[in-house]
Each structure stands twice: as structure tokens, then as C-alpha cells.
Design an enzyme around this catalytic site. Sequence first.
Site, mmCIF file in Angstrom:
data_model
loop_
_atom_site.group_PDB
_atom_site.id
_atom_site.type_symbol
_atom_site.label_atom_id
_atom_site.label_comp_id
_atom_site.label_asym_id
_atom_site.label_seq_id
_atom_site.Cartn_x
_atom_site.Cartn_y
_atom_site.Cartn_z
ATOM 1 C CG ASP A 194 2.941 -4.903 -1.583
ATOM 2 O OD1 ASP A 194 3.852 -5.137 -1.033
ATOM 3 O OD2 ASP A 194 2.852 -3.546 -1.717
ATOM 4 C CD GLU A 195 9.030 -5.514 -1.535
ATOM 5 O OE1 GLU A 195 10.170 -5.525 -1.672
ATOM 6 O OE2 GLU A 195 8.209 -5.372 -0.429
ATOM 7 C CG ASP B 230 6.465 -1.859 -2.976
ATOM 8 O OD1 ASP B 230 5.228 -2.253 -2.698
ATOM 9 O OD2 ASP B 230 7.239 -1.640 -2.126
HETATM 10 P P1 TTP Z 1 4.454 -1.958 1.982
HETATM 11 O O1 TTP Z 1 4.588 -2.429 0.506
HETATM 12 O O2 TTP Z 1 5.454 -1.973 2.712
HETATM 13 O O3 TTP Z 1 3.344 -0.944 1.905
HETATM 14 P P2 TTP Z 1 2.308 -0.449 0.965
HETATM 15 O O4 TTP Z 1 2.211 -1.115 -0.198
HETATM 16 O O5 TTP Z 1 1.134 -0.333 2.047
HETATM 17 O O6 TTP Z 1 2.745 1.061 0.576
HETATM 18 P P3 TTP Z 1 3.939 1.623 -0.240
HETATM 19 O O7 TTP Z 1 3.065 2.260 -0.977
HETATM 20 O O8 TTP Z 1 4.833 2.227 0.421
HETATM 21 O O9 TTP Z 1 4.414 0.180 -0.917
HETATM 22 O O10 TTP Z 1 3.561 -3.574 2.499
HETATM 23 C C1 TTP Z 1 2.549 -4.044 1.500
HETATM 24 C C2 TTP Z 1 1.491 -4.561 2.366
HETATM 25 O O11 TTP Z 1 1.779 -5.600 3.719
HETATM 26 C C3 TTP Z 1 0.563 -3.286 2.947
HETATM 27 O O12 TTP Z 1 -0.515 -2.808 2.238
HETATM 28 C C4 TTP Z 1 0.248 -3.784 4.370
HETATM 29 C C5 TTP Z 1 0.850 -4.797 4.733
HETATM 30 N N1 TTP Z 1 1.907 -4.547 5.894
HETATM 31 C C6 TTP Z 1 1.318 -4.703 7.248
HETATM 32 O O13 TTP Z 1 0.452 -5.687 7.576
HETATM 33 N N2 TTP Z 1 2.149 -4.182 8.276
HETATM 34 C C7 TTP Z 1 3.255 -3.835 7.975
HETATM 35 O O14 TTP Z 1 4.000 -3.467 8.999
HETATM 36 C C8 TTP Z 1 3.743 -3.498 6.761
HETATM 37 C C9 TTP Z 1 5.024 -2.420 6.372
HETATM 38 C C10 TTP Z 1 2.813 -3.770 5.646
HETATM 39 MG MG MG Z 2 3.898 -1.734 -1.489
#
Ligand code: TTP
Ligand code: MG
Length: 348
Positions: A108-109, A14
Site C-alpha cells: 500500500d505504499e 501510503d
Molecule cells: P501500513 O501502511 O503500515 O498500515 P495501514 O495502511 O493499515 O495504516 P496507515 O493508515 O497507518 O497507513 O500497512 C499496510 C497494510 O499492510 C495494512 O493495511 C495491513 C498490512 N500489515 C500487516 O498485515 N501487518 C502489519 O504488521 C502491518 C504494519 C501491516
Molecule cells: Mg498504509
Amino acid sequence: MTTSKTYRKIIHVDMDAFFASVEQRDHPALRGKPIAVGHAGARGVVATASYEARKFGVHSAMPSSKARELCPQLIFVHSRMRHYQSVSRQVREIFERYTDIIEPVSIDEAYLDVTVNKIGASTGLEIAKLIKQNIREELGLIASAGVSYNKFLAKIASDYRKPDGLCVIHPDQAIEFIDRLPIESFWGIGPATAKRLHALGIQTAPQLREMSLARLTELFGKAGLTYYNFVRGIDDREVTTYRERKSVGCEETFSQDIRGKAIEQALESVIEELVRRVNKQNFKGKRLTLKVRFPDFTTLTRSSSGQEYLDNIKSVTQAAAKLLDNVTVPDTGIRLLGLSVSKTEQEI
Ligand code: TTP
Ligand code: MG
């Protein structure tokens, strides 16, 4: 006689603060600063926030106005979705050096099955380290990775010590990890289920483990078995590389709320784009869903199925007009319009 159990090697990756990290990488002036990706306007929401901004309590899906209150020096950056998608593909190319069994979960996962892998590595940890290193050196980004013998635990592992996390959960540590988790973080236990479990006096994993399978399935149906297994560290789900597309959609959010003729025009452009996507993916479906969001953010969907495939302007326009006829548009207009084509029960 000796028996040895062989475990799968699953990795969950992730990206950390994905959109925000890409922006900070591309714009050095933003590095080390609290930034939010999203619209700063009165109706905007934060897509994601840099870790510097998270210290102030800013997080994904928060209204931008609230984020600004919490962190007055917050810098808003417009989202560049296409760009993030292309970075996501570059990350995937790195995964492909190690295995072809890759299941993307979101932009992103992803899960990877590296039980058998392209570099002959004997541990998942070795590959997770290489992937993190490749992502850092080649893409200038940070990822968190978790390694374990199933998907459920690999995900828990990647969340543990984020950002820049790397964690392995060995089979003999599984229960210990699980017991530290609030039950809400189990896969599939959403706020509603958690509330029901709390009402039954179940707050922790050990308490959940005391419930019989019969009781759990009586309460939660099929999901009961999943909870029963997960809390024991059992998850047999495969890492699936191919997922049949269930729908193709297109939606547009307007910079200003629209009404009357403007809705008709917007509908035309959404239909055109939808038909283009349906044909590009050679998707066959007879069910159309209309989505409308009003200025107060309430969202309404209407669906109907017909006899014809919705792969041309004429059939989609007819079906969309019927659906829109059943929607009462308030004087304030609408802020989002979307359409998607899916398969009917009979087609699946
Ligand atoms: P996430 O992996 O949930 O968040 P992140 O990568 O920003 O942070 P983390 O370090 O906690 O993993 O989501 C991936 C991307 O998806 C994030 O960068 C932006 C997008 N996203 C949205 O647009 N809206 C949302 O509500 C969420 C949760 C994510
Ligand atoms: Mg993320």
C-alpha cells in the site's frame, strides 16, 4: 552570476488503514465501526485496524485477544490478500498516468519521481492532489501523500497528518521538519540503534547533527553516513523501478498445529507450490531456506546451498529433507512451514 539549484519532485503515497478501508468500502455495514482485519482466534493477530478501532489503542501486529480486551465491540474480518493485491494494482495504474518511475515499497505504499511527468505539471503538489482525488473517486479509498525533494522527506511528509494527509516539505522547511522528529523515525534507525544513541545522550535531531561524520561512521559504519546526511535533509537515493528478485518463497500456516506424517504432507505441498513459483518467475537459485514456526511462536530457519538449481521437485525435496533432518520437532508440533529459494553469494 546566478546559480539555481533544481530539486527533484518526489511523492510518497501510503493508503490509510489499507486492508480495513477496503473491507469497509466493500461492506457498508462495517463503515464507521471499529474493525480489525485478521483472525479473531486465540492465536490470531491484527493485520490492521480501522481508525475507529485505533482510538481504542488497537494496532497492527497486536494479538487479537489483547485487541478484544481494549475494544470489546471490535469486529474481526478475515483477510483477503488476493483482493488487496488487486486493489494495489489499481492504485498503481493511477500512478502510471503521471509517471513510470514508481517504486513500490509494500502493498500500500510507493515512491514516485514526478520531476518529469506525463501531464506536464510544474509541482509535485498538483500531482499528489490528483492522485488522491483519483483514488477517492475511482476506488473509494483514502490515501495520504507527501511531497518533497527526496524520498526520506517525502515519507515524513506522508506520515504527517495521516489519515487523508497531504503535505509538502519545501527545501527551506526541511530542517524544521526534521528537528521535530524523534530520532527513531529516521530511516534505518531501529530500536537497537536508537538505544545506542540514547546511551550517548542523543535524543533529538539537533543533537544528532552535532555528531561528526567520523564519529558516526566509527559507531555505525556505512549507516553513519546515511544518518549524517538525513539529519541535514540530504538523501540521494533514486526512485528505483526495478528491483532484482532476491528470493522466491512459499509458506503455509496451519489452522491446527501439525506433527508426524502431516508435516511430510505439508512439506510436499509447499515444495510443489514453491517449484511452481520459481518456474513462473524463471528464477535461478541454489540456496534453500527452511522456516519452521512452533506453537509458542518461536521461529527457526535453516539454509544450505548446493550445486544444482532449485527449480524442480527432486532437487528441492532432497535439499528440504536434509534441512528438516536438522530440526527437532517438539511433541506440540509446528504451526508454520515455509521454504524459499535464493541466490548464493557467488550467484549474485
Ligand atoms: P501500513 O501502511 O503500515 O498500515 P495501514 O495502511 O493499515 O495504516 P496507515 O493508515 O497507518 O497507513 O500497512 C499496510 C497494510 O499492510 C495494512 O493495511 C495491513 C498490512 N500489515 C500487516 O498485515 N501487518 C502489519 O504488521 C502491518 C504494519 C501491516
Ligand atoms: Mg498504509
